[in-house]
Write an enzyme that holds these catalytic residues in place. Structure first.
Site, short mmCIF file in Angstrom:
data_model
loop_
_atom_site.label_atom_id
_atom_site.label_comp_id
_atom_site.label_asym_id
_atom_site.label_seq_id
_atom_site.Cartn_x
_atom_site.Cartn_y
_atom_site.Cartn_z
N ARG A 173 -8.68 -3.80 3.71
CA ARG A 173 -8.57 -2.70 3.98
C ARG A 173 -10.04 -2.57 2.67
O ARG A 173 -10.11 -1.10 2.31
CB ARG A 173 -8.00 -1.78 3.51
CG ARG A 173 -6.41 -1.67 3.73
CD ARG A 173 -6.75 -1.61 5.86
NE ARG A 173 -5.17 -1.10 6.47
CZ ARG A 173 -5.11 -2.17 7.00
NH1 ARG A 173 -5.53 -3.10 6.40
NH2 ARG A 173 -3.44 -2.39 7.21
N SER A 247 -1.40 4.88 6.27
CA SER A 247 -0.87 4.80 5.49
C SER A 247 -1.57 5.15 4.48
O SER A 247 -2.70 4.81 4.92
CB SER A 247 -1.19 2.83 5.44
OG SER A 247 -0.46 2.01 6.00
N GLU A 343 -5.44 4.34 0.05
CA GLU A 343 -6.63 3.68 1.50
C GLU A 343 -7.25 4.68 1.25
O GLU A 343 -8.03 4.70 2.07
CB GLU A 343 -5.37 3.17 2.22
CG GLU A 343 -5.63 2.40 3.51
CD GLU A 343 -5.41 2.20 4.74
OE1 GLU A 343 -4.60 0.66 4.98
OE2 GLU A 343 -5.54 2.87 5.46
N1 EPU Z 1 9.50 -0.31 3.70
C1 EPU Z 1 10.46 0.65 3.26
N2 EPU Z 1 10.50 2.17 3.67
C2 EPU Z 1 9.47 1.95 4.53
C3 EPU Z 1 8.69 1.51 5.55
C4 EPU Z 1 8.73 0.43 4.74
O1 EPU Z 1 11.03 0.08 2.26
O2 EPU Z 1 9.72 3.19 4.47
C5 EPU Z 1 9.29 -1.86 3.60
C6 EPU Z 1 9.92 -2.52 4.71
O3 EPU Z 1 10.63 -3.41 3.32
C7 EPU Z 1 9.15 -3.37 5.16
C8 EPU Z 1 8.03 -3.27 3.97
O4 EPU Z 1 7.83 -1.93 3.68
O5 EPU Z 1 9.22 -4.78 5.45
C9 EPU Z 1 6.84 -3.32 5.18
O6 EPU Z 1 6.39 -2.22 5.60
P1 EPU Z 1 6.45 -2.11 7.59
O7 EPU Z 1 5.80 -3.07 8.14
O8 EPU Z 1 5.94 -1.35 7.90
O9 EPU Z 1 4.09 -2.34 7.11
P2 EPU Z 1 3.26 -2.42 5.69
O10 EPU Z 1 2.78 -3.15 5.06
O11 EPU Z 1 4.24 -0.49 4.55
C10 EPU Z 1 0.84 -2.15 6.80
C11 EPU Z 1 -0.10 -1.81 6.74
C12 EPU Z 1 -0.31 -0.90 8.15
C13 EPU Z 1 0.37 -1.13 9.44
C14 EPU Z 1 1.45 -2.57 9.26
C15 EPU Z 1 1.96 -3.58 10.16
C16 EPU Z 1 -1.16 -1.45 5.30
C17 EPU Z 1 -1.28 -0.36 3.78
N3 EPU Z 1 -0.44 -1.07 6.10
O12 EPU Z 1 2.39 -1.32 6.62
O13 EPU Z 1 -1.64 -0.24 8.67
O14 EPU Z 1 -0.04 -0.84 10.46
O15 EPU Z 1 1.57 -2.92 7.93
O16 EPU Z 1 1.06 -4.21 10.29
O17 EPU Z 1 -1.74 -2.35 5.12
C18 EPU Z 1 -2.67 1.78 7.66
O18 EPU Z 1 -3.57 0.39 7.00
O19 EPU Z 1 -3.58 2.59 8.18
C19 EPU Z 1 -1.84 0.98 8.63
C20 EPU Z 1 -0.74 1.66 9.51
#
Ligand code: EPU
Length: 347
Positions: A173, A247, A343
């Protein structure tokens, strides 16, 4: 009708306007006014306005922007459109896209053409020109994976310059445009190399593979894009309905020592190993565990299906959203000793 209530894109382009509402130009839907507003639809138009006045804010799709107050000075909205195939090489196309093209619309266009490479990045809000600035990414793919250079206007010399992948210094990012070249260039066109056949799919992230299997579909740019759209629509709010910018914070990274320390506190902490013995931890989990998921205060809150997404339910103020973000950051730091980094760009 007052000019400030008019959708800015309905205002005559390439013309200076005064007191324009930015509410429909930021995906949080936050109300703020631009003292002056100019939507440039060509490079010549960009050069003309930049020769007269330097903007205090340059708008892409407004999807990674938290506006906390009215903007004094010029808001420049870059709305250069283009969808061009520059070259057909063996099994690939080199395309050039205008910075003002809405990202998802362009991804849908590539899917219709049968091109591969951007399918995992479906439904990301924003415009093409903003995508390289933070090297957008989702489901195991980042913009840099298909990136083949960009054209940007130097704000001082008004000359167009070409940046290749190395020049952009992409990171998680992150790019040079968030660091040492911050505010120095205006991206006008982005190039991608996309596959025409022999596509290289990334199915390991999220539920992509299981969705395809469940539907008995084989991987294709279209079937993967459909799966990503389904996954994202399930947990991320649609900015057209609930203001948000995806995010809000980055996922924090740790050295092995720091991570092991954290794991001592909570053995159930989700984590992903990175190269160089580093670890990434989902900020969503930290915020969720701290008890913020679904929290609401007036119009501002935390999404109930993804704790990393801050939302404006309608009529909220940017300053209140920023205050909530700071509270969450402080609370996560107190509870886990982890400093979250936003971010989004805060104005
Ligand atoms: N989780 C929780 N609670 C929640 C949501 C998630 O505990 O409410 C935990 C779960 O363990 C889950 C983990 O967090 O397995 C990861 O969650 P998720 O797969 O939704 O992905 P993220 O790491 O929160 C990242 C990117 C997103 C992207 C997704 C999918 C960043 C900051 N965010 O989110 O990007 O769509 O992976 O690849 O890297 C963005 O940058 O705007 C964005 C949406």
């Amino acid at each position: 009708m007052l000019e400030s209530t008019v959708k800015p894109t309905a205002l005559k382009p390439d013309t200076l306007h005064h007191d324009v509402s930015l509410q429909r130009l930021n995906t949080f839907g936050l109300e703020a006014k631009a003292q002056r507003y100019y939507r440039a639809t060509s490079i010549d138009s960009l050069k003309r306005i930049l020769a007269e006045e330097q903007p205090v804010l340059v708008l892409g799709g407004g999807s990674n922007l938290l506006i906390t107050k009215d903007v004094k000075g010029l808001v420049l909205h870059v709305d250069v459109r283009e969808r061009k195939v520059l070259q057909v090489r063996e099994g690939c196309v080199l395309v050039q896209v205008g910075a003002g093209e809405p990202w998802h619309d362009y991804v849908m266009h590539t899917i219709k053409e049968g091109y591969g490479g951007l399918e995992n990045l479906s439904l990301i809000p924003g415009v093409v020109g903003a995508a390289p600035i933070q090297n957008i990414g989702a489901y195991g793919v980042e913009l840099k994976d298909t990136f083949s250079g960009l054209l940007a206007l130097n704000r001082e010399t008004l000359k167009e310059e070409f940046f290749d992948e190395d020049d952009c210094e992409f990171g998680y990012r992150d790019s040079v445009f968030k660091r040492k070249l911050k505010g120095k260039y205006i991206i006008t066109h982005v190039r991608f190399t996309l596959t025409v056949d022999r596509h290289d799919y990334k199915l390991e992230y999220g539920d992509i593979r299981s969705i395809l299997e469940g539907k008995g579909q084989s991987p294709s740019p279209k079937s993967i894009s459909d799966a990503v759209v389904a996954i994202r629509s399930n947990k991320l709010p649609d900015p057209a309905k609930i203001g948000n910018s995806g995010s809000f914070f980055k996922n924090p990274e740790f050295t092995e020592t720091a991570f092991l320390e954290l794991q001592k506190q909570r053995s159930d902490i989700p984590h992903y190993p990175l190269p160089g013995k580093r670890y990434k931890v989902p900020a969503a989990w930290l915020i969720d565990q701290a008890g913020w998921k679904g929290y609401r205060r007036g119009a501002i809150g935390v999404h109930d299906k993804q704790a990393l997404v801050l939302v404006n339910h309608g009529g909220g103020k940017g300053a209140d959203l920023w205050a909530l973000a700071k509270e969450i950051k402080q609370d996560v730091e107190t509870k886990f000793g982890v400093k979250l980094i936003p971010e989004v760009n805060v104005v």
